[in-house]
Motif scaffolding. Structure first.
Motif, mmCIF file in Angstrom:
data_model
loop_
_atom_site.group_PDB
_atom_site.id
_atom_site.type_symbol
_atom_site.label_atom_id
_atom_site.label_comp_id
_atom_site.label_asym_id
_atom_site.label_seq_id
_atom_site.Cartn_x
_atom_site.Cartn_y
_atom_site.Cartn_z
ATOM 1 N N GLY A 228 0.805 -1.227 0.000
ATOM 2 C CA GLY A 228 0.000 0.000 0.000
ATOM 3 C C GLY A 228 0.833 1.270 0.000
ATOM 4 O O GLY A 228 0.286 2.362 0.081
ATOM 5 N N MET A 229 2.165 1.134 -0.075
ATOM 6 C CA MET A 229 3.019 2.311 -0.185
ATOM 7 C C MET A 229 3.487 2.478 -1.633
ATOM 8 O O MET A 229 4.270 3.372 -1.939
ATOM 9 N N LEU A 232 1.689 2.152 -7.828
ATOM 10 C CA LEU A 232 1.548 1.338 -9.043
ATOM 11 C C LEU A 232 1.067 -0.069 -8.713
ATOM 12 O O LEU A 232 0.279 -0.659 -9.451
ATOM 13 N N ALA A 233 1.527 -0.591 -7.592
ATOM 14 C CA ALA A 233 1.072 -1.918 -7.172
ATOM 15 C C ALA A 233 -0.411 -1.874 -6.818
ATOM 16 O O ALA A 233 -1.192 -2.759 -7.191
ATOM 17 N N VAL A 234 -0.807 -0.813 -6.101
ATOM 18 C CA VAL A 234 -2.216 -0.669 -5.732
ATOM 19 C C VAL A 234 -3.057 -0.528 -6.997
ATOM 20 O O VAL A 234 -4.114 -1.164 -7.148
ATOM 21 N N ARG A 235 -2.570 0.285 -7.903
ATOM 22 C CA ARG A 235 -3.318 0.532 -9.137
ATOM 23 C C ARG A 235 -3.484 -0.755 -9.957
ATOM 24 O O ARG A 235 -4.559 -1.036 -10.477
ATOM 25 N N CYS A 256 -4.295 -3.580 1.554
ATOM 26 C CA CYS A 256 -3.180 -2.692 1.248
ATOM 27 C C CYS A 256 -2.421 -2.402 2.539
ATOM 28 O O CYS A 256 -2.969 -1.837 3.484
ATOM 29 N N LEU A 257 -1.154 -2.817 2.578
ATOM 30 C CA LEU A 257 -0.332 -2.596 3.767
ATOM 31 C C LEU A 257 0.206 -1.177 3.722
ATOM 32 O O LEU A 257 0.952 -0.810 2.805
ATOM 33 N N THR A 258 -0.206 -0.381 4.693
ATOM 34 C CA THR A 258 0.138 1.029 4.651
ATOM 35 C C THR A 258 0.337 1.548 6.062
ATOM 36 O O THR A 258 0.420 0.755 7.009
ATOM 37 N N ASP A 285 7.888 6.213 1.776
ATOM 38 C CA ASP A 285 6.858 7.201 1.433
ATOM 39 C C ASP A 285 6.355 7.032 -0.001
ATOM 40 O O ASP A 285 7.146 7.028 -0.962
ATOM 41 N N PRO A 286 5.043 6.882 -0.174
ATOM 42 C CA PRO A 286 4.506 6.571 -1.497
ATOM 43 C C PRO A 286 4.673 7.693 -2.516
ATOM 44 O O PRO A 286 4.800 7.430 -3.712
ATOM 45 N N ILE A 287 4.705 8.917 -2.032
ATOM 46 C CA ILE A 287 4.810 10.028 -2.988
ATOM 47 C C ILE A 287 6.250 10.136 -3.505
ATOM 48 O O ILE A 287 6.488 10.239 -4.712
#
Lengths: 342, 327
Positions: A228-229, A232-235, A256-258, A285-287
């Protein structure tokens, strides 16, 4: 150091995103982050009241799922709902005005931080109690199948997404709705945002089976563990789930692991969580991660990043000005909206 | 004209509305293949199919919430509580989502849902199956609460509830399903917010609803013999209460007896007395008399159950007492 559950690596087809899509997702994540940072500041300054739950750190989930959906799909959130609303297309002005309790807010100032709604954007709500949004999202999914099969509406191929946290997965509504969704093959995605903590209750102290995605199989629906970070994987996982739902093949659960960088709410002193644990997740950090990916793939330049950041800052500032300048609800309208005729 | 049972009158209402409007559907436990525990949806599964008459798992809070989500997005679900008491499990969804969501969302969504089923004290069903949830739910904003009492009003009111754009809690009484009456041949709809005058009279206003209407009418027979002339009003709408009808009657009789099946504490009658004092105090010759169920879980034993709910003799006595108070 807390032993962290290994984050899954995405091993399916390499994540692909066009430049146009990448920029949409990037801007959406930045908007979520900047908007919440502004909320925190406004709360400290006493401008925003009530219970305010911020989304910092979890942006890859909202942006990864919702930006893979269509605008006529349905989104259903929890009390941590600002960013889901923004991703669903509710203008920042309307979300900020709602936080200010203004008549121009998406819920006309009647809802507040935990109750963002927008019929126009199929945002089914902001629900403050644990789990109560899941049946509502399921109802939207039922309605889609009903319209298609009973009413013969060929355009009824929308999808409904229910967002909720790890704490909710110990609540009966979670299990009941997984059962009904699988039973009737409803077009719904259950998005679990496992941020490890239900206020001060660690997930492993609350769940006998901590790997939530495994609970899907009991009800006969696919469940996936997702980093979940990594937006692209989430998408990619969301796209698989969306296609399945749209094709009438039924529901999917995404775990989603976040992590939430801030306390449960702005009122939470956040003293329980280990600083090392927080750092572990901040390092992912996902961003920053997505920004690096876009640069590496030459989908964006440093100059463009700068200009996008400045644009999003302006959007948030504009939302604040709009909210501050907007009128309060008219006291004569105290009883307005109780009934459908109002 | 044919004699119709109350359960069949409800069934006709649902059938007519389902054939008139494709967005109307029924959901709940055993409403489909089984035909409903009181046969209110008998044969509708065969006629309309499994999506429009949806058999749900036993998951009251989740299927109630699902009905609300479907209503928010364009359907008009009728949610059956196999017994209205079971919907205590759905209290959150009925209160937070059906009742309050329209307001909380600033008018974004409307929730055209009917939540209906049998309530009230039956015949030795024990405490959990003998509940009067109308009293618990009356404080929830945004809900309309209706209690039908005859085959005629059951049909006309249920059709109105289905067409209403607001959430309606629709109470049937477990002991009234086999009441029979001639129904009009032509389609009719009754207003959800109007009380029904059962008997006009000039001496005393008796306010009642649901099955207690019949306890009252038994008492009235005896009172007539004694020369009394009571006015009997069936409230029908428990939220909002029809204070126009109540006020008009009080201006005539100046005396009020309330007969209800809910418990005394926090009951419908408690709310009505407070509002009568607010609105019509100067019209009253004396205090309002309230006959309610005892504040206890309904006992199984027949003798104790009879002591728990209001009996005709008590109503007779109360009317005589209030009449003598004037003399």
């Amino acid at each position: 150091m807390v032993q962290e559950r290994p984050l899954p690596t995405f091993t399916a087809t390499p994540p692909q995103i066009t430049q146009e899509e990448g920029l949409i997702v990037y801007e959406d994540m930045l908007l979520g982050r900047y908007f919440e940072d502004k909320c925190a500041e406004l709360y400290q300054r006493g401008k925003v009241k009530g219970f305010v739950h911020l989304y910092n750190g979890q942006e890859a989930v909202a942006s990864g799922v919702i930006k893979a959906m269509r605008s006529d799909d349905y989104v259903c959130s929890t009390y941590r709902d600002h960013v889901h609303s923004l991703s669903a297309g509710v203008p920042a002005r309307e979300v900020m005005a709602e936080l200010f309790g203004k008549e121009t807010g998406c819920s006309k100032g009647r809802g507040g931080s935990m109750h963002m709604f927008s019929k126009e954007h199929n945002m089914l709500g902001g629900f403050a109690f644990i789990g109560e949004g899941i049946p509502v999202a399921l109802g939207a999914a039922f309605q889609i199948r009903y319209r298609k099969e009973v009413m013969g509406d060929a355009s009824a191929d929308q999808v409904s997404a229910a967002f909720f946290g790890d704490g909710t997965t110990n609540n009966g509504q979670f299990f009941e709705c997984l059962n009904m969704a699988a039973l009737w093959k409803l077009p719904i995605i259950f998005v679990v945002e496992n941020n490890k903590w239900a206020i001060g209750m660690a997930h492993e102290r609350a769940s006998s089976q901590t790997e939530i995605y495994k609970k899907a199989s009991v009800f006969g629906l696919p469940g996936y563990e997702v980093d979940g970070m990594d937006v692209l994987a989430v998408r990619a996982a969301a796209k698989t789930a969306i296609e399945r739902a749209r094709a009438g093949e039924g529901p999917t659960l995404l775990e989603c692991l976040t992590y939430r960088y801030r306390g449960h709410s702005v009122a939470d002193p956040d003293e329980l969580r280990d600083p090392e644990e927080k750092q572990f997740w901040r390092d992912r950090d996902p961003i920053k991660r997505f920004e690096a990916y876009l640069l590496e793939q030459s989908l964006i330049s440093e100059a463009e990043i700068k200009s996008i950041k400045s644009k999003i800052t302006d959007v948030v500032e504009d939302s604040l000005t709009f909210a501050e300048e907007s009128p309060n609800p008219n006291p004569a309208d105290l009883y307005k909206y109780i009934f459908a005729e109002d | 004209m044919a004699q119709t049972f109350l359960f069949d009158a409800l069934r006709e209402a649902i059938d007519e509305e389902m054939s008139r409007d494709q967005t109307v559907m029924v959901m709940g436990e055993d409403v489909g293949q089984y035909g409903g525990s009181y046969k209110v949806t008998k044969d509708l599964y065969e006629k309309y199919g499994e999506l429009r008459v949806l058999d749900t798992p036993i998951a009251e809070n989740s299927f109630t919430g699902m009905g609300i989500g479907a209503a928010m997005t364009g359907l008009r679900p009728i949610i059956e509580g196999m017994n209205m008491g079971f919907l205590l499990l759905a209290f959150n969804q009925i209160s937070n989502n059906a009742g309050m969501l329209r307001y909380t969302s600033g008018g974004n969504f409307k929730i055209p849902v009917v939540i209906r089923g049998p309530g009230g004290v039956g015949s030795q069903l024990g405490a959990e199956h003998s509940q009067r949830l109308e009293a618990y739910f009356q404080a929830v904003p945004g809900l309309k609460i209706v209690a039908c009492s005859t085959p005629r009003n059951a049909k006309g009111l249920l059709k109105a509830a289905i067409r209403d754009d607001n959430p309606v809690l629709f109470f049937e009484h477990v002991l009234l399903y086999f009441n029979k009456e001639d129904l009009p041949d032509d389609e009719y709809i009754l207003p959800l917010d109007k009380a029904e005058t059962v008997r006009t009279g000039k001496d005393v206003t008796i306010l009642t609803y649901s099955r207690m209407r019949y306890q009252v009418m038994q008492a009235v027979e005896a009172l007539e013999q004694k020369g009394y002339d009571p006015e009997v009003i069936d409230l029908i709408s428990l939220k909002p209460i029809d204070y126009d009808a109540i006020g008009a009657s009080i201006r005539k009789t100046h005396r009020v007896v309330i007969v209800e099946e809910c418990m005394r504490t926090g009951g419908i009658g408690a709310e009505i007395i407070a509002s009568i004092n607010d609105r019509f105090f100067d019209e009253l010759d004396g205090p309002v008399i309230r006959l309610s169920s005892q504040d206890i879980p309904t006992p199984y034993n027949k003798g104790l159950e009879d002591l728990t709910i209001v009996q005709p003799a008590q109503i007779e006595e109360a009317v005589e007492k209030i009449m003598l108070g004037r003399l």
